[in-house]
Design an enzyme around this catalytic site. Structure first.
Site, PDB file in Angstrom:
ATOM      1  N   ASP A  26      10.137 -27.505  10.330  1.00 32.85           N
ATOM      2  CA  ASP A  26      10.270 -28.924  10.655  1.00 32.85           C
ATOM      3  C   ASP A  26      11.720 -29.357  10.379  1.00 32.85           C
ATOM      4  OD1 ASP A  26      10.276 -31.704  10.595  1.00 32.85           O
ATOM      5  OD2 ASP A  26       8.310 -31.861   9.643  1.00 32.85           O
ATOM      6  N   LYS A  43      27.168 -33.177   9.603  1.00 35.96           N
ATOM      7  CA  LYS A  43      26.614 -32.755  10.908  1.00 35.96           C
ATOM      8  C   LYS A  43      27.060 -31.328  11.202  1.00 35.96           C
ATOM      9  CE  LYS A  43      26.503 -32.317  15.609  1.00 35.96           C
ATOM     10  NZ  LYS A  43      27.137 -31.289  16.442  1.00 35.96           N
ATOM     11  N   HIS A  93      36.252 -24.634  20.644  1.00 32.29           N
ATOM     12  CA  HIS A  93      34.986 -25.234  21.070  1.00 32.29           C
ATOM     13  C   HIS A  93      34.967 -25.421  22.583  1.00 32.29           C
ATOM     14  CE1 HIS A  93      31.386 -27.663  20.962  1.00 32.29           C
ATOM     15  NE2 HIS A  93      32.021 -28.669  21.547  1.00 32.29           N
ATOM     16  N   GLU A 114      24.222 -26.113  21.486  1.00 34.55           N
ATOM     17  CA  GLU A 114      25.652 -26.454  21.440  1.00 34.55           C
ATOM     18  C   GLU A 114      26.530 -25.199  21.420  1.00 34.55           C
ATOM     19  OE1 GLU A 114      26.754 -28.953  18.144  1.00 34.55           O
ATOM     20  OE2 GLU A 114      28.742 -29.353  18.990  1.00 34.55           O
TER      21      GLU A 114
HETATM   22  C1  LIG Z   1      35.047 -20.612  18.466  1.00 35.96           C
HETATM   23  C2  LIG Z   1      35.896 -19.810  17.499  1.00 35.96           C
HETATM   24  C3  LIG Z   1      35.009 -18.927  16.654  1.00 35.96           C
HETATM   25  C4  LIG Z   1      36.858 -18.949  18.296  1.00 35.96           C
HETATM   26  O1  LIG Z   1      37.820 -18.422  17.417  1.00 35.96           O
HETATM   27  P1  LIG Z   1      38.814 -17.258  17.842  1.00 35.96           P
HETATM   28  O2  LIG Z   1      39.909 -17.216  16.847  1.00 35.96           O
HETATM   29  O3  LIG Z   1      39.165 -17.431  19.276  1.00 35.96           O
HETATM   30  O4  LIG Z   1      37.857 -16.029  17.683  1.00 35.96           O
HETATM   31  P2  LIG Z   1      38.153 -14.469  17.884  1.00 35.96           P
HETATM   32  O5  LIG Z   1      38.105 -14.197  19.343  1.00 35.96           O
HETATM   33  O6  LIG Z   1      39.337 -14.041  17.105  1.00 35.96           O
HETATM   34  O7  LIG Z   1      36.834 -13.846  17.195  1.00 35.96           O
HETATM   35  C5  LIG Z   1      36.619 -13.924  15.796  1.00 35.96           C
HETATM   36  C6  LIG Z   1      35.133 -13.785  15.535  1.00 35.96           C
HETATM   37  O8  LIG Z   1      34.463 -14.994  15.941  1.00 35.96           O
HETATM   38  C7  LIG Z   1      33.208 -14.664  16.555  1.00 35.96           C
HETATM   39  N1  LIG Z   1      33.299 -15.056  17.978  1.00 35.96           N
HETATM   40  C8  LIG Z   1      34.344 -15.610  18.599  1.00 35.96           C
HETATM   41  N2  LIG Z   1      34.050 -15.872  19.876  1.00 35.96           N
HETATM   42  C9  LIG Z   1      32.782 -15.487  20.072  1.00 35.96           C
HETATM   43  C10 LIG Z   1      31.914 -15.512  21.191  1.00 35.96           C
HETATM   44  N3  LIG Z   1      32.298 -15.996  22.372  1.00 35.96           N
HETATM   45  N4  LIG Z   1      30.679 -15.026  21.037  1.00 35.96           N
HETATM   46  C11 LIG Z   1      30.264 -14.541  19.857  1.00 35.96           C
HETATM   47  N5  LIG Z   1      31.049 -14.479  18.763  1.00 35.96           N
HETATM   48  C12 LIG Z   1      32.296 -14.962  18.866  1.00 35.96           C
HETATM   49  C13 LIG Z   1      33.030 -13.172  16.408  1.00 35.96           C
HETATM   50  O9  LIG Z   1      32.336 -12.907  15.217  1.00 35.96           O
HETATM   51  C14 LIG Z   1      34.454 -12.695  16.322  1.00 35.96           C
HETATM   52  O10 LIG Z   1      34.600 -11.466  15.642  1.00 35.96           O
HETATM   53  P3  LIG Z   1      34.180 -10.068  16.352  1.00 35.96           P
HETATM   54  O11 LIG Z   1      32.723  -9.956  16.082  1.00 35.96           O
HETATM   55  O12 LIG Z   1      34.496 -10.179  17.797  1.00 35.96           O
HETATM   56  O13 LIG Z   1      34.960  -9.048  15.606  1.00 35.96           O
HETATM   57  C15 LIG Z   1      36.756 -20.733  16.572  1.00 35.96           C
HETATM   58  O14 LIG Z   1      37.627 -21.485  17.357  1.00 35.96           O
HETATM   59  C16 LIG Z   1      35.928 -21.665  15.726  1.00 35.96           C
HETATM   60  O15 LIG Z   1      35.316 -21.261  14.750  1.00 35.96           O
HETATM   61  N6  LIG Z   1      35.947 -22.949  16.061  1.00 35.96           N
HETATM   62  C17 LIG Z   1      35.094 -23.955  15.394  1.00 35.96           C
HETATM   63  C18 LIG Z   1      33.924 -24.234  16.293  1.00 35.96           C
HETATM   64  C19 LIG Z   1      32.927 -25.177  15.690  1.00 35.96           C
HETATM   65  O16 LIG Z   1      32.980 -25.572  14.559  1.00 35.96           O
HETATM   66  N7  LIG Z   1      31.963 -25.537  16.516  1.00 35.96           N
HETATM   67  C20 LIG Z   1      30.923 -26.460  16.149  1.00 35.96           C
HETATM   68  C21 LIG Z   1      30.794 -27.490  17.197  1.00 35.96           C
HETATM   69  S1  LIG Z   1      31.891 -28.852  16.940  1.00 35.96           S
HETATM   70  C22 LIG Z   1      30.892 -29.931  15.988  1.00 35.96           C
HETATM   71  O17 LIG Z   1      29.866 -30.339  16.455  1.00 35.96           O
HETATM   72  C23 LIG Z   1      31.077 -30.131  14.518  1.00 35.96           C
HETATM   73  C24 LIG Z   1      32.272 -30.786  13.935  1.00 35.96           C
HETATM   74  C25 LIG Z   1      33.503 -30.038  14.303  1.00 35.96           C
HETATM   75  O18 LIG Z   1      32.441 -32.105  14.383  1.00 35.96           O
HETATM   76  C26 LIG Z   1      32.038 -30.761  12.448  1.00 35.96           C
HETATM   77  C27 LIG Z   1      33.145 -31.370  11.627  1.00 35.96           C
HETATM   78  O19 LIG Z   1      33.824 -32.284  12.127  1.00 35.96           O
HETATM   79  O20 LIG Z   1      33.274 -30.958  10.444  1.00 35.96           O
HETATM   80  N1  LIG Z   2       7.152 -36.199   6.151  1.00 34.22           N
HETATM   81  C1  LIG Z   2       6.986 -34.921   6.562  1.00 34.22           C
HETATM   82  O1  LIG Z   2       7.917 -34.145   6.493  1.00 34.22           O
HETATM   83  C2  LIG Z   2       5.656 -34.491   7.074  1.00 34.22           C
HETATM   84  C3  LIG Z   2       5.534 -33.246   7.643  1.00 34.22           C
HETATM   85  N2  LIG Z   2       4.310 -32.773   8.082  1.00 34.22           N
HETATM   86  C4  LIG Z   2       4.111 -31.464   8.710  1.00 34.22           C
HETATM   87  O2  LIG Z   2       3.418 -30.618   7.785  1.00 34.22           O
HETATM   88  C5  LIG Z   2       3.554 -29.256   8.185  1.00 34.22           C
HETATM   89  C6  LIG Z   2       3.812 -28.378   6.976  1.00 34.22           C
HETATM   90  O3  LIG Z   2       2.802 -28.555   6.026  1.00 34.22           O
HETATM   91  P1  LIG Z   2       2.257 -27.315   5.183  1.00 34.22           P
HETATM   92  O4  LIG Z   2       1.509 -27.869   4.025  1.00 34.22           O
HETATM   93  O5  LIG Z   2       3.379 -26.389   4.881  1.00 34.22           O
HETATM   94  O6  LIG Z   2       1.338 -26.623   6.241  1.00 34.22           O
HETATM   95  P2  LIG Z   2      -0.149 -26.085   6.269  1.00 34.22           P
HETATM   96  O7  LIG Z   2      -1.090 -27.038   5.643  1.00 34.22           O
HETATM   97  O8  LIG Z   2      -0.364 -25.681   7.675  1.00 34.22           O
HETATM   98  O9  LIG Z   2      -0.030 -24.769   5.382  1.00 34.22           O
HETATM   99  C7  LIG Z   2      -0.088 -24.773   4.000  1.00 34.22           C
HETATM  100  C8  LIG Z   2      -1.361 -24.047   3.555  1.00 34.22           C
HETATM  101  O10 LIG Z   2      -1.258 -22.686   3.903  1.00 34.22           O
HETATM  102  C9  LIG Z   2      -2.034 -21.906   3.014  1.00 34.22           C
HETATM  103  N3  LIG Z   2      -1.235 -20.722   2.609  1.00 34.22           N
HETATM  104  C10 LIG Z   2      -1.465 -19.447   3.007  1.00 34.22           C
HETATM  105  N4  LIG Z   2      -0.532 -18.614   2.493  1.00 34.22           N
HETATM  106  C11 LIG Z   2       0.322 -19.369   1.757  1.00 34.22           C
HETATM  107  C12 LIG Z   2       1.495 -19.082   0.976  1.00 34.22           C
HETATM  108  N5  LIG Z   2       1.964 -17.844   0.829  1.00 34.22           N
HETATM  109  N6  LIG Z   2       2.124 -20.105   0.367  1.00 34.22           N
HETATM  110  C13 LIG Z   2       1.676 -21.372   0.483  1.00 34.22           C
HETATM  111  N7  LIG Z   2       0.570 -21.702   1.195  1.00 34.22           N
HETATM  112  C14 LIG Z   2      -0.108 -20.712   1.829  1.00 34.22           C
HETATM  113  C15 LIG Z   2      -2.413 -22.799   1.842  1.00 34.22           C
HETATM  114  O11 LIG Z   2      -3.781 -23.076   1.754  1.00 34.22           O
HETATM  115  P3  LIG Z   2      -4.955 -23.150   2.876  1.00 34.22           P
HETATM  116  O12 LIG Z   2      -5.051 -21.830   3.532  1.00 34.22           O
HETATM  117  O13 LIG Z   2      -6.152 -23.532   2.106  1.00 34.22           O
HETATM  118  O14 LIG Z   2      -4.578 -24.248   3.842  1.00 34.22           O
HETATM  119  C16 LIG Z   2      -1.566 -24.058   2.064  1.00 34.22           C
HETATM  120  O15 LIG Z   2      -2.177 -25.219   1.638  1.00 34.22           O
HETATM  121  C17 LIG Z   2       4.691 -29.228   9.162  1.00 34.22           C
HETATM  122  O16 LIG Z   2       4.148 -29.088  10.459  1.00 34.22           O
HETATM  123  C18 LIG Z   2       5.314 -30.620   9.038  1.00 34.22           C
HETATM  124  O17 LIG Z   2       5.937 -30.977  10.256  1.00 34.22           O
HETATM  125  C19 LIG Z   2       3.170 -33.510   7.909  1.00 34.22           C
HETATM  126  C20 LIG Z   2       3.232 -34.756   7.351  1.00 34.22           C
HETATM  127  C21 LIG Z   2       4.475 -35.379   6.933  1.00 34.22           C
END
Ligand SMILES: CC(C)(COP(=O)([O-])OP(=O)([O-])OC[C@H]1O[C@@H](n2cnc3c(N)ncnc32)[C@H](O)[C@@H]1OP(=O)([O-])[O-])[C@@H](O)C(=O)NCCC(=O)NCCSC(=O)C[C@@](C)(O)CC(=O)[O-]
Ligand SMILES: NC(=O)C1=CN([C@@H]2O[C@H](COP(=O)(O)OP(=O)(O)OC[C@H]3O[C@@H](n4cnc5c(N)ncnc54)[C@H](OP(=O)(O)O)[C@@H]3O)[C@@H](O)[C@H]2O)C=CC1
Length: 427
Positions: free
Chosen positions: A282, A266, A380, A82
């Site tokens: 995940d 969202k 946006h 997006e």
């Molecule tokens: C889009 C902006 C940021 C423009 O805003 P602007 O005022 O035109 O930005 P600007 O040109 O003054 O730039 C300010 C800073 O924004 C960043 N920036 C700005 N443009 C860029 C670009 N092209 N590429 C990379 N970075 C960018 C960048 O960090 C920049 O600083 P700089 O680093 O340049 O000093 C502003 O209008 C904004 O924040 N709008 C909101 C957009 C948004 O929320 N989008 C999400 C999608 S909509 C949605 O799905 C969710 C929603 C909205 O429904 C959620 C809700 O309802 O709560």
């Molecule tokens: N409802 C849900 O959300 C569900 C999600 N999943 C899926 O399960 C997966 C994640 O499960 P997860 O248990 O994390 O994965 P894994 O089983 O792949 O990994 C966990 C294992 O990694 C080993 N391990 C090694 N280093 C570490 C560490 N630093 N910390 C913890 N464990 C370590 C452990 O033992 P060992 O080496 O003995 O394995 C541990 O049991 C995802 O792919 C997810 O999509 C599955 C079912 C349902």
């Protein structure tokens, strides 16, 4: 230390951006190639990950800039389709860093597994039987995962929830509370839940059915806070105070109205999901946890809060489940996932969760600020215009030329893009 401030990053080409990133985060040539060349995830590897694989599906990988989390500069890899998401998060992070950035914290990495027991007549008695044998149940659960125990994790406690009167008769649900360390933990806790089930049946004289984690991971919470002064929020058109009032009105709308809260949340997930995807985690689990947590009072509401402190500054907070891992799942099989962690410089799953919610908070503010002032469409749609230009068939320099004209005309539509493209190609 990495400097996450990225001025002019947007005006670089993708190759120049990667070059800059490689320099500041110490990426090797191989790591740069993983990012820049197609096929980072080979079909062979993909075939080992899921079923019926026929190929791979790529998405844009961007970098959220300007983030400062607990005083540390963090670059945030974001995989998202997006437009304006990465820009908005970077923009709010830029404002926040002038006020000290984001402060975060989290609970320990505790997940819940549920064991459903049916076929009992005395659910409260069965509850006490399980609680009495708590230590035995923990010992059995912990006998299954030596690696996790060695790392300091393991099953910590049990809870027993009683549902005395259901459509299927009395039911109890035992929860295993498991410290999963740096894993998301689903497989880990599911294995434990299955292993204790025979003992649970023996203790309750009931029948165990489901043995599965709960995605309402309310013991594994990440939190972030940000404080922005009116001076930082001010724009040429509006005072900071006016913007703060607008954000507070927008937040209150989400806090009281579930129709608005769904969109508000969202917007938060617009920031969080791209981080979850970029790190091979995940995102369905994180989404499920987020929305269930947003409903924990019995009424669906905002995952963030926005308020004004006594100095007139805007204070935002977020708290939500963050079941993410640095190991397990696809985190080690997708080559770009580990690279994303390296770019972020996170050392633990808890730290990853904290960065993710900081991005969610920034994203929420970006949307609220735009919605409560000029509206969402200007910023946006100006960025979405590039997408529409692509749909119309623009290539190379045509993309920006067509997008800029549409944005200037406030008319971002495919038929307009086609007309502009035709005009451009006639010149
Ligand atoms: C889009 C902006 C940021 C423009 O805003 P602007 O005022 O035109 O930005 P600007 O040109 O003054 O730039 C300010 C800073 O924004 C960043 N920036 C700005 N443009 C860029 C670009 N092209 N590429 C990379 N970075 C960018 C960048 O960090 C920049 O600083 P700089 O680093 O340049 O000093 C502003 O209008 C904004 O924040 N709008 C909101 C957009 C948004 O929320 N989008 C999400 C999608 S909509 C949605 O799905 C969710 C929603 C909205 O429904 C959620 C809700 O309802 O709560
Ligand atoms: N409802 C849900 O959300 C569900 C999600 N999943 C899926 O399960 C997966 C994640 O499960 P997860 O248990 O994390 O994965 P894994 O089983 O792949 O990994 C966990 C294992 O990694 C080993 N391990 C090694 N280093 C570490 C560490 N630093 N910390 C913890 N464990 C370590 C452990 O033992 P060992 O080496 O003995 O394995 C541990 O049991 C995802 O792919 C997810 O999509 C599955 C079912 C349902």
């Amino acid at each position: 230390m990495v400097d996450s401030r990225l001025p002019n990053f947007r005006s670089l080409t993708p190759a120049q951006r990667v070059e800059h990133l490689a320099r500041i985060t110490d990426l090797s040539e191989d790591e740069v190639a993983l990012i820049t060349q197609p096929g980072a995830l080979s079909v062979e590897r993909a075939n080992g990950m899921v079923e019926n694989v026929i190929g791979t599906f790529e998405l844009p990988l961007g970098v959220g800039g300007n983030f400062q989390v607990n005083g540390r500069d963090v670059l945030v890899p974001m995989v998202v389709e997006e437009p304006s998401v990465v820009a908005a998060a970077s923009y709010m992070a830029k404002l926040a860093r002038d006020c000290g950035g984001f402060q975060t914290s989290s609970t320990g990495p505790l997940m819940r597994a549920q064991v459903q027991v049916l076929g009992i007549t005395d659910p409260y008695g069965a509850r006490l039987a399980l609680l009495k044998h708590r230590d035995e149940i923990l010992a059995l659960a912990n006998s299954r995962d030596k690696v996790l125990i060695g790392l300091g994790g393991g099953c910590r406690d049990i809870e027993v929830h009683v549902f005395p009167d259901t459509a299927r008769g009395p039911m109890i649900v035992m929860h295993l509370i498991v410290d999963v360390r740096d894993a998301m933990g689903a497989n880990t806790v599911n294995t434990m839940a299955e292993s204790v089930s025979p003992l649970v049946e023996k203790l309750t004289a009931g029948t165990v059915r489901l043995r599965i984690l709960s995605n309402l991971a309310d013991l594994r919470l990440s939190r972030a806070r940000v404080r922005l002064t009116p001076a930082v929020l001010r724009t040429p058109e509006r005072s900071g105070e006016e913007i703060i009032e607008g954000v507070l009105d927008a937040y209150t709308f989400a806090a009281i109205d579930p129709y608005r809260a769904a969109t508000h949340n969202k917007g938060i997930m617009n920031g969080i999901d791209p981080v979850i995807v970029a790190t091979g985690n995940d995102w369905r689990a994180v989404e499920a946890g987020a929305h269930a947590y947003a409903c924990r009072s019995g009424r669906y509401t905002s995952l963030t809060t926005w308020e004004k402190d006594t100095q007139g500054a805007l204070v935002g907070t977020i708290e939500m489940p963050m079941p993410v891992g640095l190991v397990g799942g696809a985190t080690k099989t997708h080559p770009l996932a580990q690279l994303s962690l390296k770019i972020m410089g996170v050392q633990s799953a808890q730290e990853l969760g904290e960065v993710a919610v900081a991005v969610g908070l920034a994203q929420n503010l970006g949307a609220l600020r735009a919605l409560a002032t000029e509206g969402i469409q200007r910023g946006h749609m100006a960025l979405h215009a590039r997408n529409i230009a692509l749909v119309a068939g623009a290539t190379g320099d045509e993309i920006d030329a067509v997008a800029k004209r549409m944005a200037a005309e406030h008319d971002v539509r495919t038929d307009r893009a086609l007309a502009l493209l035709e005009e451009l190609r006639r010149q």
